[in-house]
Motif scaffolding. Structure first.
Motif, PDB file in Angstrom:
ATOM      1  N   ASN A  50      55.326  14.787 -30.539  1.00  0.00           N
ATOM      2  CA  ASN A  50      54.647  13.490 -30.565  1.00  0.00           C
ATOM      3  C   ASN A  50      55.269  12.507 -31.555  1.00  0.00           C
ATOM      4  OD1 ASN A  50      52.085  13.716 -28.755  1.00  0.00           O
ATOM      5  ND2 ASN A  50      52.312  15.699 -29.773  1.00  0.00           N
ATOM      6  N   GLN A  55      43.322  19.910 -28.893  1.00  0.00           N
ATOM      7  CA  GLN A  55      44.124  18.675 -28.838  1.00  0.00           C
ATOM      8  C   GLN A  55      43.307  17.432 -29.168  1.00  0.00           C
ATOM      9  OE1 GLN A  55      45.994  18.019 -25.087  1.00  0.00           O
ATOM     10  NE2 GLN A  55      44.114  17.468 -24.040  1.00  0.00           N
ATOM     11  N   ASN A  56      41.980  17.510 -29.064  1.00  0.00           N
ATOM     12  CA  ASN A  56      41.153  16.363 -29.439  1.00  0.00           C
ATOM     13  C   ASN A  56      41.247  16.066 -30.927  1.00  0.00           C
ATOM     14  OD1 ASN A  56      40.213  15.878 -26.823  1.00  0.00           O
ATOM     15  ND2 ASN A  56      38.576  17.390 -27.065  1.00  0.00           N
ATOM     16  N   LYS A 101      45.189  14.268 -30.600  1.00  0.00           N
ATOM     17  CA  LYS A 101      45.744  13.471 -29.502  1.00  0.00           C
ATOM     18  C   LYS A 101      45.646  11.967 -29.751  1.00  0.00           C
ATOM     19  CE  LYS A 101      46.017  13.375 -24.535  1.00  0.00           C
ATOM     20  NZ  LYS A 101      45.531  13.928 -23.282  1.00  0.00           N
TER      21      LYS A 101
END
Length: 137
Positions: free
Chosen positions: A73, A14-15, A18
């Motif tokens: 998202n 996720q880095n 995100k």
């Protein structure tokens, strides 16, 4: 001014998206640019010592995982490309071939002043034909 933006995403980390995804969406909106996502399946599934068909279904799985990340998202309409091979090489080839003028990538997490710049990010920054924006993790 950017007209086509490329956002590499690793669905297992996720880095990688995100903080970079909101920045990419903001940049695309600001410039009125197209935003596209890419995910690269590393070369490991192509090694000769793995059983036949080891990677079958990998592209569909990764495509679905990246589309789910984008949908959750606020980016469900962002087109996704799946490539196979060396991560940095595939990002660079796609960016050059398809005329992207901005690549947005996230750095790994790290404490100031030692932000993590991994080997794929470093190579993209060094070798890209276009601007690369690094979003700090």
């Amino acid at each position: 001014m950017a007209t086509k933006i490329l956002l590499p995403i690793d669905h297992t980390d996720q880095n990688s998206w995100k903080k970079a995804l909101p920045v990419a969406l903001e940049q695309a909106k600001f410039y009125g640019a197209e935003l596209h996502a890419v995910s690269v399946i590393p070369e490991i599934i192509q090694l000769p010592n793995l059983p036949a068909g080891y990677g079958s279904g990998a592209k569909a799985h990764v495509q679905s995982a990246v589309e789910a990340i984008l949908a959750r998202n606020g980016a469900k309409d962002v087109p996704v490309r799946i490539a196979e091979g060396s991560v940095y090489r595939e990002i660079l080839k796609l960016a050059h071939k398809d005329g992207y003028d901005l690549i947005i990538m996230a750095s790994a997490e790290g404490e100031f002043p030692n932000y993590e710049i991994g080997p794929n990010l470093a190579r993209v920054v060094r070798n890209a034909h276009c601007t690369v924006m690094v979003v700090r993790g």
